[in-house]
Design a protein around this motif. Structure first.
Motif, mmCIF file in Angstrom:
data_model
loop_
_atom_site.group_PDB
_atom_site.id
_atom_site.type_symbol
_atom_site.label_atom_id
_atom_site.label_comp_id
_atom_site.label_asym_id
_atom_site.label_seq_id
_atom_site.Cartn_x
_atom_site.Cartn_y
_atom_site.Cartn_z
ATOM 1 N N ARG A 32 36.175 75.148 -20.355
ATOM 2 C CA ARG A 32 35.119 75.463 -19.391
ATOM 3 C C ARG A 32 35.687 76.008 -18.084
ATOM 4 N NH1 ARG A 32 31.504 69.883 -20.226
ATOM 5 N NH2 ARG A 32 31.090 70.208 -22.456
ATOM 6 N N ASP A 33 36.930 76.414 -18.109
ATOM 7 C CA ASP A 33 37.638 76.756 -16.883
ATOM 8 C C ASP A 33 37.080 77.996 -16.196
ATOM 9 O OD1 ASP A 33 39.832 76.083 -15.120
ATOM 10 O OD2 ASP A 33 40.786 77.933 -15.812
ATOM 11 N N ARG A 34 36.518 78.940 -16.951
ATOM 12 C CA ARG A 34 36.100 80.217 -16.370
ATOM 13 C C ARG A 34 34.579 80.387 -16.349
ATOM 14 N NH1 ARG A 34 40.567 83.737 -16.184
ATOM 15 N NH2 ARG A 34 42.401 82.905 -17.264
ATOM 16 N N GLY A 73 33.246 65.864 -16.859
ATOM 17 C CA GLY A 73 32.863 67.067 -17.588
ATOM 18 C C GLY A 73 34.047 67.930 -17.976
ATOM 19 N N ARG A 74 35.248 67.498 -17.603
ATOM 20 C CA ARG A 74 36.488 68.215 -17.900
ATOM 21 C C ARG A 74 36.455 69.651 -17.380
ATOM 22 N NH1 ARG A 74 38.525 65.916 -23.867
ATOM 23 N NH2 ARG A 74 39.431 64.020 -22.996
ATOM 24 N N ILE A 75 35.917 69.760 -16.180
ATOM 25 C CA ILE A 75 35.986 71.038 -15.480
ATOM 26 C C ILE A 75 37.332 71.159 -14.786
ATOM 27 C CG2 ILE A 75 34.851 72.525 -13.803
ATOM 28 C CD1 ILE A 75 33.182 71.795 -16.306
ATOM 29 N N VAL A 76 37.792 70.058 -14.192
ATOM 30 C CA VAL A 76 39.122 69.997 -13.578
ATOM 31 C C VAL A 76 39.829 68.749 -14.109
ATOM 32 C CG1 VAL A 76 38.500 71.258 -11.488
ATOM 33 C CG2 VAL A 76 38.186 68.785 -11.566
ATOM 34 N N HIS A 122 43.806 63.046 -17.091
ATOM 35 C CA HIS A 122 44.809 63.959 -16.566
ATOM 36 C C HIS A 122 45.168 65.061 -17.560
ATOM 37 C CE1 HIS A 122 48.442 65.499 -14.697
ATOM 38 N NE2 HIS A 122 49.095 65.253 -15.825
ATOM 39 N N THR A 123 45.340 64.690 -18.813
ATOM 40 C CA THR A 123 45.813 65.665 -19.799
ATOM 41 C C THR A 123 44.696 66.488 -20.423
ATOM 42 O OG1 THR A 123 45.665 64.063 -21.614
ATOM 43 C CG2 THR A 123 47.735 64.153 -20.365
ATOM 44 N N GLY A 124 43.467 65.984 -20.371
ATOM 45 C CA GLY A 124 42.365 66.659 -21.048
ATOM 46 C C GLY A 124 42.420 66.502 -22.559
ATOM 47 N N ARG A 125 43.221 65.548 -23.044
ATOM 48 C CA ARG A 125 43.339 65.302 -24.474
ATOM 49 C C ARG A 125 42.649 63.989 -24.836
ATOM 50 N NH1 ARG A 125 48.580 67.300 -27.067
ATOM 51 N NH2 ARG A 125 49.225 69.077 -25.810
ATOM 52 N N ASP A 126 42.228 63.887 -26.076
ATOM 53 C CA ASP A 126 41.706 62.622 -26.574
ATOM 54 C C ASP A 126 42.862 61.706 -26.937
ATOM 55 O OD1 ASP A 126 39.051 63.394 -26.277
ATOM 56 O OD2 ASP A 126 39.019 64.374 -28.252
ATOM 57 N N ALA A 176 30.670 80.181 -15.078
ATOM 58 C CA ALA A 176 30.006 80.341 -13.784
ATOM 59 C C ALA A 176 29.501 78.992 -13.288
ATOM 60 C CB ALA A 176 28.842 81.321 -13.917
ATOM 61 N N ILE A 177 29.225 78.927 -11.994
ATOM 62 C CA ILE A 177 28.821 77.662 -11.386
ATOM 63 C C ILE A 177 27.551 77.118 -12.045
ATOM 64 C CG2 ILE A 177 27.959 76.599 -9.267
ATOM 65 C CD1 ILE A 177 29.836 78.352 -7.678
ATOM 66 N N ASP A 178 26.533 77.959 -12.223
ATOM 67 C CA ASP A 178 25.277 77.472 -12.814
ATOM 68 C C ASP A 178 25.495 76.959 -14.238
ATOM 69 O OD1 ASP A 178 23.882 78.021 -10.515
ATOM 70 O OD2 ASP A 178 23.333 80.065 -11.155
ATOM 71 N N THR A 179 26.342 77.637 -14.995
ATOM 72 C CA THR A 179 26.621 77.186 -16.363
ATOM 73 C C THR A 179 27.347 75.853 -16.342
ATOM 74 O OG1 THR A 179 26.813 79.505 -17.039
ATOM 75 C CG2 THR A 179 27.656 77.833 -18.550
ATOM 76 N N VAL A 180 28.277 75.693 -15.425
ATOM 77 C CA VAL A 180 29.002 74.426 -15.315
ATOM 78 C C VAL A 180 28.040 73.293 -14.997
ATOM 79 C CG1 VAL A 180 30.654 73.150 -13.907
ATOM 80 C CG2 VAL A 180 31.201 75.466 -14.665
ATOM 81 N N LEU A 181 27.103 73.543 -14.059
ATOM 82 C CA LEU A 181 26.170 72.485 -13.670
ATOM 83 C C LEU A 181 25.298 72.040 -14.841
ATOM 84 C CD1 LEU A 181 25.093 73.776 -10.129
ATOM 85 C CD2 LEU A 181 26.696 71.939 -10.680
#
Length: 809
Positions: free
Chosen positions: A39-41, A128-131, A189-193, A43-48
């Motif tokens: 989800r790194d790229r 949400g694993r945005i960051v 931190h890692t974004g891994r399960d 748009a803001i509305d899509t992230v929300l």
């Protein structure tokens, strides 16, 4: 040869020893920020639209997305290929100082409400694993609800499995919670399960934590053990296995001292490789330290540019002068205790090169005159004699106090066990009385992440209402029991502390005597220092101690003895999982105690005795002191010294003689003269160790020791000193089945004393009193042993040992 000499009065650097026997993984400490996710790229509305809900969002539906939108809009002002890059370049990943800068003066709400909304926005972006936050950010953030909600969002089935397994392993709820927090941080931190984590992820977190806090994070070892099953860490089952260096190569050990000259370095490595095969690892490390660290590294430091082992006399003399002292941590100096041994190591190095050059021309280029003369090491014999004398003095000082130490250990074990039982019988918060003192059982509490108090289990802490002292009864009982077990086992066997920690349930075997069919328990001592196995006869007292240990381990582990792998700190290797007898619950797992823990248990019991040495200081006793006292008592009691050498695992009686503090010098000289005379008639090999026939005779000498009341335990090869007045003899080992007979003997002796007094037989009265006191003492000792050799169910504890049947008819 060119060299630039460093002045001799220049402060010499302290000789570094090889690196610690575990890995720090410092190269992993500066953790690289995680790459952006799927989800790194967006748009803001899509992230929300993709963000998970929260308690704040449900309560403030109209303004639910204000917080995350404001944060994303702020991040969007920074350069980067995606949200994760912007999160790092903005400095948001460092701490939470930036939150207050986003509070708007145009917002009608008060700043505290805006702050809460922004904090909720951060939590939703992380869930949400945005960051992906750094460990430093999570430490600064200190979230109250983030971790539980992250566990509910990211593969809750795996976290449920993790939680269940951690609960099975953890000793307390606190340890359980710490492991869950570690797992949550790794996932965030890692974004891994959980099942995608690798050992490198946990080692990186450990390295970062060490770089910041100088210690390993709480719960990491438990989290590792659980993740080793969930994520299948094939190579390392525990964190300890992963961080231990094990045995290092000769090149690595030599390079730890940064030898400058390449050719000399290669010669040292080649020489040490030749020596390594015949040495144990610990001795090998000492030779490297002496030869490379103390000798050659010091030479290079004070004489840069020196490129040969053919050292000028002035260089050697200067080094010998520096060798006399060692620099302390405070910059001072003290005499070097190992000076003679270092000189012997260097002298052996040059002598080996000379001898090897005669057989192999490749060594000829490095065969030079020996810079260490024989006179330089002449003080070795004197120093050894001085050490032996000091060792003898230690034994003479401690042996008379051994009964007090044994009684104190027994009493302390009994008292602490009774106090623990009384504590467990009382409810938390209840006041109870024990041994004439008033106590209150207290609940050990701790603040959880939300600021609420949680009860830690098990609550075995009490308060002495008279003194106000807080006592952890469970810990005290644990330490007193194992201190008693160590003392009893060491004094009855004379084994080394390494051998003590290597005793397993498998080492207990039974030997069936061919002539009588009697089963005799024996203890197999595995190789420790001499690489020679040996069997020790198990006395009734030792059998009783081992039975109690086995019962305790079974009780605490659901009826079986845990299988635990022992790490040999000297050889730097990990053994196979075995049912070790000297292991205990350490935190959430079973562990074999290290040497300093054994010493701690001994010190606590010694402190309770109040004993002091000749200088008035508290008496200190090491595990090896029990080995020397065992040898001294055995030889003083009449056991031949070469039999004692066999029991102790010594190759020569010279070593055993150094252990015995009370030994008649005239007897030693007579015994050796006798051996010298017999050597002219018999082969010398016969006197190096007992023959098989002699050793079998020693093992089976008890066949002729059966008595009415039990077994005669007098030393092998000695006559009866009490003219078969067995009731008086301290060597009589009373059979528990003979208790009624002893009671009858005591009654008969009292009647005879009354008769003698009535008839005026004064001499007879005194003799009968001696027998009466001896019989009464044996009855007390027998009842004490009978009282402690029963398990909690009241039945006799079975050792569960195999039987060895002799093949000899």
């Amino acid at each position: 040869m060119t060299q630039t000499e460093v002045p001799i009065d220049q402060p010499r650097r302290r000789t570094a020893r090889p690196a610690l026997p575990y890995k720090q993984h410092d190269h992993l400490a500066p953790i690289t920020p995680a790459a952006g996710g799927a989800r790194d790229r967006l748009a803001i509305d899509t992230v929300l639209e993709l963000l998970p809900t929260s308690t704040w969002a449900r309560r403030h539906k109209g303004t639910a997305d204000v917080g995350p939108r404001r944060i994303l809009s702020w991040l969007d002002t920074y350069p980067g290929s995606g949200w994760q890059d912007r999160w790092v370049t903005s400095g948001a990943d460092n701490d939470l100082a930036w939150i207050d800068t986003l509070i708007s003066a145009d917002d009608p709400r008060i700043p505290s409400s805006q702050h809460s909304q922004l904090m909720d926005g951060v939590a939703r972006l992380l869930r949400g694993r945005i960051v992906f936050p750094s460990y430093g950010f999570l430490t600064s953030y200190n979230p109250a609800t983030l971790y539980p909600r992250a566990r509910a969002a990211f593969r809750p089935d795996l976290f449920e499995r993790f939680d269940s397994r951690a609960g099975q392993l953890a000793g307390t709820r606190r340890q359980h919670n710490c492991a869950l927090v570690v797992a949550s941080k790794l996932v965030l931190h890692t974004g891994r399960d959980l099942d995608e984590l690798t050992p490198e992820h946990l080692l990186a977190y450990r390295a970062w934590h060490f770089s910041v806090f100088r210690k390993s994070p709480s719960g990491l070892d438990l989290a590792w053990s659980v993740l080793a099953e969930v994520a299948d860490f094939e190579e390392y089952a525990t964190l300890a296995d992963a961080v231990r260096l094990g045995q290092r190569t000769t090149t690595e050990l030599v390079d730890a001292y940064d030898v400058k000259h390449r050719t000399v370095r290669e010669v040292l490595i080649r020489y040490l490789d030749e020596r390594r095969a015949g040495l144990d690892y610990n001795t090998f490390l000492h030779i490297i330290w002496a030869l490379v660290g103390v000798f050659w590294a010091d030479i290079e430091h004070h004489h840069p540019g020196l490129d040969t082992l053919n050292l000028p006399a002035e260089v050697v003399d200067a080094w010998k002068q520096r060798l006399r002292t060692v620099t302390t941590n405070d910059g001072g100096s003290r005499p070097r205790r190992e000076r003679t041994r270092i000189l012997i190591t260097v002298r052996s190095f040059y002598r080996d090169l000379q001898q090897w050059a005669a057989d192999d021309p490749a060594w000829a280029a490095w065969s030079f005159p020996n810079p260490i003369r024989k006179n330089d090491t002449a003080g070795f014999i004197k120093a050894k004699a001085k050490t032996t004398a000091a060792m003898h003095q230690r034994v003479r000082e401690r042996l008379p106090h051994l009964p007090i130490l044994v009684d104190t250990a027994e009493r302390l074990k009994t008292e602490q066990a009774a106090l623990l039982a009384a504590t467990n019988a009382a409810a938390v918060g209840q006041t109870f009385e024990h041994a004439g003192r008033q106590y209150r059982r207290r609940a050990l509490k701790s603040l959880d992440r939300r600021g609420a108090y949680q009860l830690l289990e098990p609550p075995t802490r009490i308060e002495d209402l008279t003194t106000g002292e807080q006592i952890d009864v469970g810990k005290k009982e644990h330490e007193s029991f194992w201190g008693w077990a160590v003392i009893e086992t060491l004094r009855h066997t004379g084994i080394r502390v390494e051998e003590l920690l290597e005793i397993t349930h498998l080492a207990l075997v039974s030997y069936r005597v061919p002539a009588t069919g009697e089963l005799v328990p024996m203890l197999q001592i595995v190789p420790s220092k001499t690489n020679e196995e040996r069997l020790l006869l198990v006395s009734p007292e030792l059998a009783n101690v081992l039975a109690i240990i086995i019962t305790r381990l079974r009780t605490e582990n659901g009826g079986t003895i845990p299988l635990t792998a022992r790490y040999d700190k000297h050889e730097r290797v990990i053994g196979s999982p075995l049912p070790h007898l000297f292991q205990h619950r350490h935190g959430w797992s079973w562990a074999i105690p290290v040497d300093r823990t054994i010493q701690k248990w001994l010190n606590q019991i010694l402190q309770r005795t109040g004993l002091r040495d000749a200088a008035g200081a508290p008496l200190r006793c090491t595990p090896h002191d029990f080995r020397r006292m065992f040898a001294t008592e055995a030889v003083s009691g009449g056991l031949p010294i070469h039999i004692v050498a066999k029991l102790l695992g010594h190759k020569t009686i010279d070593t055993t003689q150094a252990y015995t503090a009370i030994f008649d010098d005239e007897l030693v000289r007579s015994y050796r003269s006798y051996l010298d005379a017999r050597r002219t008639l018999r082969p010398e090999e016969e006197y190096r160790e007992p023959s098989d026939e002699e050793w079998r005779d020693f093992e089976q000498h008890f066949e002729q020791r059966k008595l009415e009341l039990g077994t005669c335990g007098r030393p092998y090869g000695t006559p009866c000193k009490h003219e078969h007045a067995c009731i008086r003899c301290p060597s009589l080992r009373v059979d528990p089945r003979a208790r009624d007979r002893i009671v009858d003997i005591i009654a008969n002796l009292r009647a005879r004393i009354d008769e003698a007094r009535a008839n005026g037989w004064t001499g007879e009265v005194e003799g009968l009193k001696v027998s009466l006191n001896a019989a009464a003492a044996k009855l007390v000792s027998l009842d004490k042993m009978r009282g402690r050799d029963r398990d909690t169910s009241g039945g006799i504890t079975e050792l569960g040992i195999p039987v060895i049947i002799s093949a000899t008819p």
